[in-house]
Scaffold this motif. Structure first.
Motif, PDB file in Angstrom:
ATOM      1  N   VAL A 226       0.943  -1.210   0.024  1.00 25.30           N
ATOM      2  CA  VAL A 226      -0.058   0.013  -0.019  1.00 25.30           C
ATOM      3  C   VAL A 226       0.816   1.146  -0.178  1.00 25.30           C
ATOM      4  O   VAL A 226       1.253   1.688   1.022  1.00 25.30           O
ATOM      5  N   THR A 227       1.387   1.543  -1.257  1.00 27.33           N
ATOM      6  CA  THR A 227       2.085   3.072  -1.282  1.00 27.33           C
ATOM      7  C   THR A 227       1.396   3.563  -2.623  1.00 27.33           C
ATOM      8  O   THR A 227       0.931   3.067  -3.538  1.00 27.33           O
TER       9      THR A 227
ATOM     10  N   ASN B 206      -8.278   0.061   7.657  1.00 30.43           N
ATOM     11  CA  ASN B 206      -7.648   0.079   9.148  1.00 30.43           C
ATOM     12  C   ASN B 206      -6.043  -0.191   8.961  1.00 30.43           C
ATOM     13  O   ASN B 206      -5.746  -1.202   9.301  1.00 30.43           O
ATOM     14  N   PRO B 207      -5.419   0.920   9.013  1.00 25.84           N
ATOM     15  CA  PRO B 207      -3.688   0.789   8.708  1.00 25.84           C
ATOM     16  C   PRO B 207      -3.290   0.601  10.162  1.00 25.84           C
ATOM     17  O   PRO B 207      -3.858   0.717  11.098  1.00 25.84           O
ATOM     18  N   PRO B 208      -2.156   0.105  10.011  1.00 27.80           N
ATOM     19  CA  PRO B 208      -1.109  -0.214  11.191  1.00 27.80           C
ATOM     20  C   PRO B 208      -1.375   1.087  12.149  1.00 27.80           C
ATOM     21  O   PRO B 208      -1.168   2.271  11.654  1.00 27.80           O
ATOM     22  N   PHE B 209      -1.315   0.807  13.259  1.00 29.22           N
ATOM     23  CA  PHE B 209      -1.477   2.187  14.363  1.00 29.22           C
ATOM     24  C   PHE B 209      -0.086   2.562  14.640  1.00 29.22           C
ATOM     25  O   PHE B 209       0.219   3.623  15.147  1.00 29.22           O
ATOM     26  N   GLY B 210       0.983   1.750  14.076  1.00 34.04           N
ATOM     27  CA  GLY B 210       2.593   2.228  14.246  1.00 34.04           C
ATOM     28  C   GLY B 210       3.117   1.827  15.664  1.00 34.04           C
ATOM     29  O   GLY B 210       3.900   2.425  15.866  1.00 34.04           O
ATOM     30  N   ALA B 211       2.372   0.926  16.333  1.00 31.99           N
ATOM     31  CA  ALA B 211       2.983   0.515  17.382  1.00 31.99           C
ATOM     32  C   ALA B 211       4.231  -0.159  17.535  1.00 31.99           C
ATOM     33  O   ALA B 211       5.076  -0.459  18.193  1.00 31.99           O
TER      34      ALA B 211
ATOM     35  N   ARG C 271       6.177   2.893  12.041  1.00 33.42           N
ATOM     36  CA  ARG C 271       5.646   4.399  12.566  1.00 33.42           C
ATOM     37  C   ARG C 271       5.418   5.181  11.239  1.00 33.42           C
ATOM     38  O   ARG C 271       5.962   5.023   9.943  1.00 33.42           O
ATOM     39  N   HIS C 272       4.340   5.945  11.267  1.00 27.79           N
ATOM     40  CA  HIS C 272       3.715   6.779  10.149  1.00 27.79           C
ATOM     41  C   HIS C 272       3.247   5.865   9.324  1.00 27.79           C
ATOM     42  O   HIS C 272       2.791   6.305   8.248  1.00 27.79           O
ATOM     43  N   ALA C 273       2.784   4.738   9.586  1.00 35.78           N
ATOM     44  CA  ALA C 273       2.127   3.712   8.310  1.00 35.78           C
ATOM     45  C   ALA C 273       0.802   4.297   8.064  1.00 35.78           C
ATOM     46  O   ALA C 273       0.316   4.349   6.922  1.00 35.78           O
ATOM     47  N   ASP C 274       0.020   5.040   9.120  1.00 34.63           N
ATOM     48  CA  ASP C 274      -0.909   5.692   8.799  1.00 34.63           C
ATOM     49  C   ASP C 274      -0.980   6.534   7.867  1.00 34.63           C
ATOM     50  O   ASP C 274      -1.928   6.768   7.039  1.00 34.63           O
ATOM     51  N   ARG C 275       0.172   7.425   7.783  1.00 34.88           N
ATOM     52  CA  ARG C 275       0.191   8.515   6.888  1.00 34.88           C
ATOM     53  C   ARG C 275       0.411   7.971   5.539  1.00 34.88           C
ATOM     54  O   ARG C 275      -0.089   8.460   4.393  1.00 34.88           O
ATOM     55  N   THR C 276       1.182   6.620   5.183  1.00 31.72           N
ATOM     56  CA  THR C 276       1.410   6.198   3.888  1.00 31.72           C
ATOM     57  C   THR C 276      -0.174   5.701   3.484  1.00 31.72           C
ATOM     58  O   THR C 276      -0.442   5.925   2.148  1.00 31.72           O
TER      59      THR C 276
END
Length: 221
Positions: A108-109, A137-142, A147-152
């Motif tokens: 997912v990019t 429902n993207p990874p929360f970055g935990a 990290r910042h996966a929701d931004r991608t």
């Protein structure tokens, strides 16, 4: 609108299977049926299920299948994990929606998913200008590396969708609204939801916990 109530939709989604061997690196959690039903019911009320639906990081298939149950007739689920896609296919069959969703393996990019599936054998084709709605429902970055996966995921939704619905960790509203504004989008709806998680990874110290999640609808210009 299909006439299916949010509660009835949530009950149907409760039959979907969870991961048997979830990956902590991919933050593989079952999207709660109640959240999926709330999100998709809102999308139905907003007439956002009338065009193509793309579930980014589809996992167990919860959001894609919910959209199909709610009446969407062009649905694609995209996930990196081949095993997750197989589980999603099995889940779709559980609720008699095996033919309603196409499952595609991919990252997912924005670069890898312009999501004009020309020549891939995926039907129906989804192309620019089709009024795509993205659910995710993207990874929360935990986890380290996420990290910042929701931004991608938001960047990918921006490149693809007319409207997107995404689930984020609590405290994300300022970030999501700022990102949307910078990209010419507008957050039109936001709501909080309980995200229960049972113990599944070694680093979980409790039998179960409940996270606070936030769901956003964004219109992209």
């Amino acid at each position: 609108m299909t006439g299916r109530s949010r509660r009835a939709l949530a009950r149907e989604l409760e039959s979907l299977a969870d991961f048997t061997d979830p990956s902590p690196a991919l933050e593989q959690y079952l999207t709660p049926p109640e959240i999926a039903a709330h999100l998709v019911h809102l999308a139905d009320l907003q007439a956002d299920l009338e065009g193509p639906i793309v579930d980014l990081g589809s996992g167990t298939g919860m959001l894609a299948i919910a959209a199909a149950l709610a009446g969407a007739d062009r649905v694609v689920g995209v996930d990196l994990d081949r095993d997750a896609l197989e589980l999603a296919r099995e889940n779709a069959a559980r609720v008699d929606r095996a033919a309603a969703v196409d499952w595609v393996q991919g990252t997912v990019t924005p670069q890898s998913l312009p999501l004009s599936f020309s020549g891939t054998g995926v039907a129906p084709r989804i192309e620019d200008g089709d009024g795509v709605t993205v659910l995710s429902n993207p990874p929360f970055g935990a986890q380290r590396g996420n990290r910042h996966a929701d931004r991608t995921f938001l960047e990918t939704a921006r490149s693809l969708a007319a409207v997107s619905y995404t689930i984020h960790n609590e405290g994300s509203q300022e970030f999501v609204e700022s990102f949307a504004a910078d990209e010419g989008g507008t957050v039109t709806h936001a709501f909080r939801a309980a995200f229960p998680i049972d113990r599944r990874f070694e680093f979980h110290t409790e039998a179960s916990t409940e996270l606070a999640a936030e769901v956003f609808r964004i219109e992209w210009s």
